[in-house]
Design an enzyme around this catalytic site. Structure first.
Site, PDB file in Angstrom:
ATOM      1  N   GLY A  64      70.769  43.528  -6.365  1.00 33.02           N
ATOM      2  CA  GLY A  64      70.941  43.380  -7.803  1.00 33.02           C
ATOM      3  C   GLY A  64      70.840  44.655  -8.615  1.00 33.02           C
ATOM      4  O   GLY A  64      71.572  44.843  -9.594  1.00 33.02           O
ATOM      5  N   ARG A 110      60.287  41.184 -11.993  1.00 32.36           N
ATOM      6  CA  ARG A 110      61.532  41.892 -11.644  1.00 32.36           C
ATOM      7  C   ARG A 110      62.746  41.012 -12.001  1.00 32.36           C
ATOM      8  O   ARG A 110      62.767  39.818 -11.737  1.00 32.36           O
ATOM      9  CB  ARG A 110      61.546  42.201 -10.148  1.00 32.36           C
ATOM     10  CG  ARG A 110      62.823  42.905  -9.638  1.00 32.36           C
ATOM     11  CD  ARG A 110      63.823  41.927  -9.074  1.00 32.36           C
ATOM     12  NE  ARG A 110      64.956  42.593  -8.434  1.00 32.36           N
ATOM     13  CZ  ARG A 110      66.032  41.953  -7.962  1.00 32.36           C
ATOM     14  NH1 ARG A 110      66.105  40.637  -8.056  1.00 32.36           N
ATOM     15  NH2 ARG A 110      67.019  42.610  -7.410  1.00 32.36           N
ATOM     16  N   THR A 155      71.508  34.272  -2.629  1.00 35.63           N
ATOM     17  CA  THR A 155      71.930  33.749  -3.935  1.00 35.63           C
ATOM     18  C   THR A 155      73.128  32.804  -3.812  1.00 35.63           C
ATOM     19  O   THR A 155      73.914  32.915  -2.871  1.00 35.63           O
ATOM     20  CB  THR A 155      72.329  34.963  -4.794  1.00 35.63           C
ATOM     21  OG1 THR A 155      71.155  35.748  -4.976  1.00 35.63           O
ATOM     22  CG2 THR A 155      72.896  34.599  -6.136  1.00 35.63           C
ATOM     23  N   GLY A 161      66.905  40.651 -11.496  1.00 34.80           N
ATOM     24  CA  GLY A 161      68.086  41.133 -10.781  1.00 34.80           C
ATOM     25  C   GLY A 161      69.333  40.980 -11.626  1.00 34.80           C
ATOM     26  O   GLY A 161      69.272  40.766 -12.843  1.00 34.80           O
ATOM     27  N   ASP A 162      70.483  41.070 -10.960  1.00 34.00           N
ATOM     28  CA  ASP A 162      71.760  40.985 -11.684  1.00 34.00           C
ATOM     29  C   ASP A 162      72.178  39.551 -11.998  1.00 34.00           C
ATOM     30  O   ASP A 162      72.937  39.313 -12.938  1.00 34.00           O
ATOM     31  CB  ASP A 162      72.880  41.630 -10.846  1.00 34.00           C
ATOM     32  CG  ASP A 162      73.051  40.913  -9.507  1.00 34.00           C
ATOM     33  OD1 ASP A 162      72.027  40.657  -8.831  1.00 34.00           O
ATOM     34  OD2 ASP A 162      74.197  40.594  -9.143  1.00 34.00           O
TER      35      ASP A 162
END
Ligand code: ASP
Length: 342
Positions: free
Chosen positions: A256, A230, A202, A232-233
Site C-alpha cells: 500500500g 497505519r 485484500t 494503506g492504499d
C-alpha cells in the site's frame, strides 16, 4: 493573387496529408456489462499453494464472480454489484478482508474499505474500523448518507453504529491462517522484516453495468503486523480505488505505501483522460513504470467505459477473475499466478 493560390495549394497538400477519420480503427463495441475482481496480489507461485488451496481459491473467486455476473445480467447497478461482491468476499475467510483479516502488531483487526461511483463521482471510505462485519457497506453508507467521504477509527465506528451497520465480535474476524502469520511476524519482530508473501490478501471489484456506469470497491485488513493506526492504499480514493465514467474504475492490491506514493488509481485515470492512453497502457505504465519503479509490488483490476478489462500486476501472483458480456456471449476467466506478460 499568386500568393493566395500558393497558400491554397499548400493548405490543400497539408489537408490531403492528414489521416482521414476513416483511417483510425473503429472503437470496439461497448460490452453489455463487465466485471473484474481480485483477492490480493503477492509474491507467491504455483509451488506455494497445494492443489486443495488452489481449488478453494478458484471456487471462491468463481462464486463471487458468478454472483456479480447474475446481478449485472438482471440490470443491477455497478455500485450495488461491487459492494455486493466485496461483501461476499469479506465473509470468505480465505481473503484478508472482513472475516480472515490480518492482525495488527497489537493483535487486533483494523479494517479499511472504500467505494467509488463513476456516475456521481461520489465516494466513501473508512479506515481503522473495528467490530463491523462489512466495512464496504459502512464505506457505502459514508458515500450515500453523510456529507463527508472518509471516516477513521473511533469516528468511523460511531458513524457505522448510527447507520445501523451489522456488528461482529472480534473473534468473528479471527482465522488460524491470519493468527499463524501474526505469531510468525511477532517472533521475527525486531530481527528481520515480515516476508511480503505473509502479509496480504485484500479484495476488490470493478464493474461496468448495462447502462455503461462504472464503480469500484476495495476492502482489506491491511498488512500483517501493521502498526496501530497505519493506513494503506485500499481506503484511499485515488490510490487504491477510483471510478469515473469518462475513463475507468480501478481496485488495487499490493504494498500500500507504494500505491499511495504514486497515487496509482488516479494516475491511471489521468493517463487516460489527459494522456489519451488506453486502459491497458495506463495500467501497465502506472504499475511498472511508477509504482514498480519505486520498488513496490502488486496490481490492479480495471474496467473502462467500453467495458474493456485490464488485470495488471508486477507481483508473481494475483488472485483474479473477470467476466465480460459481448452480445449474448460471456467470456470468463479465473486465475492466480503470473508472471504478467507486459
Ligand atoms: N494494499 C493493502 C494495504 O497495503 C494490502 C493488500 O493489498 O494486500 O493495506
Amino acid at each position: 493573387m499568386k500568393s493566395t493560390l500558393a497558400f491554397l495549394g499548400t493548405a490543400f497538400v497539408l489537408l490531403a496529408c492528414q489521416p482521414s477519420h476513416t483511417d483510425a480503427p473503429p472503437p470496439p463495441p461497448r460490452a453489455v456489462w463487465s466485471l473484474a475482481i481480485h483477492g490480493g496480489a503477492g509474491l507467491f507461485g504455483e509451488e506455494d499453494l497445494s492443489a486443495a488451496q488452489q481449488q478453494a481459491y478458484t471456487a471462491s473467486l468463481d462464486a463471487a464472480l458468478s454472483w456479480g455476473q447474475a446481478q449485472l445480467d438482471q440490470g443491477a447497478s455497478a455500485v450495488d454489484v461491487v459492494e455486493g461482491v466485496v461483501r461476499l468476499m469479506e465473509d470468505d475467510s480465505l481473503f484478508n478482508a472482513g472475516r480472515g483479516a490480518v492482525f495488527t502488531s497489537e493483535g487486533t483487526h483494523e479494517l479499511d474499505a472504500s467505494i467509488a461511483d463513476g456516475t456521481s463521482r461520489n465516494c466513501g471510505a473508512v479506515t481503522g474500523l473495528q467490530g463491523f462485519r462489512h466495512p464496504i457497506s459502512v464505506a457505502r453508507a459514508v458515500m450515500d448518507s453523510s456529507e463527508h467521504v472518509f471516516f477513521s477509527g473511533h469516528g468511523a465506528g460511531v458513524f457505522a453504529a448510527a447507520q445501523g451497520a451489522e456488528t461482529a465480535e472480534p473473534a468473528w474476524f479471527d482465522t488460524q491462517k491470519a493468527y499463524s502469520r501474526y505469531r510468525r511476524a511477532a517472533k521475527r519482530a525486531g530481527d528481520e522484516p515480515v516476508p511480503l508473501e505473509e502479509k496480504r490478501g485484500t479484495v476488490g471489484c470493478v464493474a461496468m453495468d448495462m447502462e455503461g456506469h462504472l464503480a469500484a470497491a476495495t476492502s482489506t485488513g491491511g498488512m500483517t503486523y501493521k502498526r496501530h493506526g497505519r493506513i494503506g492504499d485500499s481506503p484511499i480514493v485515488g490510490a487504491g480505488t477510483w471510478a469515473d465514467n469518462r475513463t475507468c474504475a480501478i481496485s488495487a492490491t499490493g504494498w500500500g505505501e507504494y500505491f499511495i506514493r504514486t497515487g496509482v488509481a488516479q494516475d491511471i485515470h489521468g493517463r487516460m483522460l489527459h494522456g489519451k492512453q488506453s486502459l491497458q497502457e495506463a495500467c501497465e505504465a502506472s504499475i511498472f513504470d511508477e509504482m514498480g519503479a519505486l520498488g513496490g509490488d502488486g496490481g490492479v483490476v480495471a474496467v473502462d467505459a467500453l467495458g474493456q478489462v485490464a488485470l495488471v500486476f508486477n507481483s508473481t501472483g494475483m488472485f483474479r477473475a473477470s467476466a465480460i458480456k459481448q452480445g449474448q456471449d460471456v467470456a470468463r476467466d479465473v486465475a492466480m499466478f503470473g508472471p504478467y506478460a507486459r
